[in-house]
Design an enzyme around this catalytic site. Structure first.
Site, PDB file in Angstrom:
ATOM      1  CB  THR A  60       8.138   1.721   2.554  1.00 20.37           C
ATOM      2  OG1 THR A  60       8.712   0.774   1.653  1.00 20.37           O
ATOM      3  CG2 THR A  60       9.232   2.345   3.401  1.00 20.37           C
ATOM      4  CG  LEU A  89      -1.935  -1.191   1.146  1.00 22.24           C
ATOM      5  CD1 LEU A  89      -2.444  -1.585   2.506  1.00 22.24           C
ATOM      6  CD2 LEU A  89      -3.063  -0.836   0.191  1.00 22.24           C
ATOM      7  N   PRO A  90       0.269   2.384  -0.485  1.00 24.94           N
ATOM      8  CG  PRO A  90      -1.138   3.925  -1.524  1.00 24.94           C
ATOM      9  CD  PRO A  90      -1.094   2.523  -1.009  1.00 24.94           C
ATOM     10  CE  LYS A 109       5.402   5.516   1.036  1.00 24.49           C
ATOM     11  NZ  LYS A 109       6.191   4.386   1.488  1.00 24.49           N
ATOM     12  CE  LYS A 126      11.682   0.035   0.957  1.00 20.70           C
ATOM     13  NZ  LYS A 126      12.392  -0.114  -0.320  1.00 20.70           N
TER      14      LYS A 126
END
Ligand code: NAD
Length: 298
Positions: free
Chosen positions: A94, A64-65, A238, A169
């Protein structure tokens, strides 16, 4: 085995496709009906909501974004948390350590295990099943999920602590953000000085200045001016913001990260959230009269 997959974007779609190709039943949900239709055409079964996915599959993956989308899908009304069959939720998005910990705590109250599984390797890696998959969460659940993850790439268990893989990550992506920004800046300088961009990349890749940006991103998406590497500027920003939040919370130095973040914020303003992140070079070019163009027919 029946596997759920929520979020069929640039990364999720090729990952879900690989699970189908491996012979699994895959139940999918995406807010985009068109995307869902494309997955159904490949053999996936459409669900009506994240909850509906979790009613049908014991193992549910998501890509998902944003943090909010992950929280909504996992823990809100009609989310995975309300599913009847789900045993484990594997989030490939992420979203940073704090959101991952929040999701883990809320799901645990309903007896659902959360595994953070952020990935690196881009759309090409998702298609080829060669992603680097960082995993944190309960080791027993990892053992159950590993055969599914092995279809998508190489898994590396980072630790049992929820959010650990998310921190890893963000570290990885800050490196990727930095090397792409640095390569873009030096390429503009070299071209302004009269160097040939294709020759510059050849030399960087033969020397100590080689990075993933010079080896892959520039040859594939910048020199041909296609800007289609497959990762949106909005997602890169992001991740850089999430890294800075973590560094701030931990009290670690972030001078370099702050400078890199400034350039990415400018790229977001100039090129837009949907632009490919390789357009950072356009933002740097804009203050000069040069174009980093490696096409032979120009
Ligand atoms: P994307 O924007 O292409 O895909 C996101 C998908 O999620 C879209 O299909 C969208 O319709 C769907 N979606 C959004 N909100 C939803 C909701 N509430 N419920 C169901 N579906 C919803 O993004 P992407 O590039 O595939 O990236 C997904 C995640 O993977 C991000 O967290 C990103 O940071 C990470 N990631 C991306 C890459 C890459 O190269 N693209 C690489 C590594 C990690």
């Amino acid at each position: 085995m029946c596997i759920g997959f929520i979020g069929l974007g640039n990364m999720g779609f090729p990952m879900a496709t690989r699970l189908l190709q491996a012979g699994h039943r895959v139940v999918v949900f995406d807010v985009s009906a068109e995307t869902t239709r494309r997955a159904v055409a490949l053999g996936a079964e459409a669900a009506l909501s994240p909850r509906n996915v979790a009613d049908r599959a014991e193992t549910v993956l998501a890509s998902l974004p944003s943090e909010q989308a992950a929280l909504d899908v996992a823990t809100m009304s009609d989310g995975v948390i309300e599913g009847e069959r789900v045993r484990r939720f594997l989030d490939m998005s992420t979203i940073g350590a704090r959101t991952a910990q929040q999701i883990s705590t809320l799901l645990a109250e309903r007896g659902i295990a959360a595994l953070d599984c952020p990935v690196s390797g881009g759309v090409a890696g998702a298609r080829a099943g060669s992603l680097a998959i960082m995993v944190s969460g309960p080791p027993g659940e990892f053992a159950v999920a590993e055969p599914v993850l092995d279809l998508l790439g190489r898994t590396i268990f980072v630790g049992a602590q929820p959010g650990a893989a998310q921190t890893m990550k963000l570290v990885n992506n800050l490196m990727a953000a930095t090397t792409l920004a640095a390569t873009a800046e030096v390429m503009v300088t070299g071209v302004k000085a009269g160097l040939d961009p294709a020759v510059m990349i050849e030399v960087l890749n033969a020397g100590s200045g080689a990075t993933h940006a010079s080896r892959d991103k520039f040859p594939r998406a910048v020199l041909p001016r296609t800007f289609d590497f497959g990762f949106a500027t909005g997602l890169m920003v992001k991740d850089v913001r999430l890294y800075l939040q973590e560094a701030l919370a931990l009290g670690t130095p972030a001078e370099l990260a702050s400078a890199v973040a400034g350039l990415w914020e400018k790229t977001l303003d100039d090129q837009g959230a949907e632009s490919d992140f390789t357009t950072i070079v356009k933002t740097i070019e804009a203050s000069t009269d040069v174009i980093v163009d490696g096409r032979t027919d120009r």
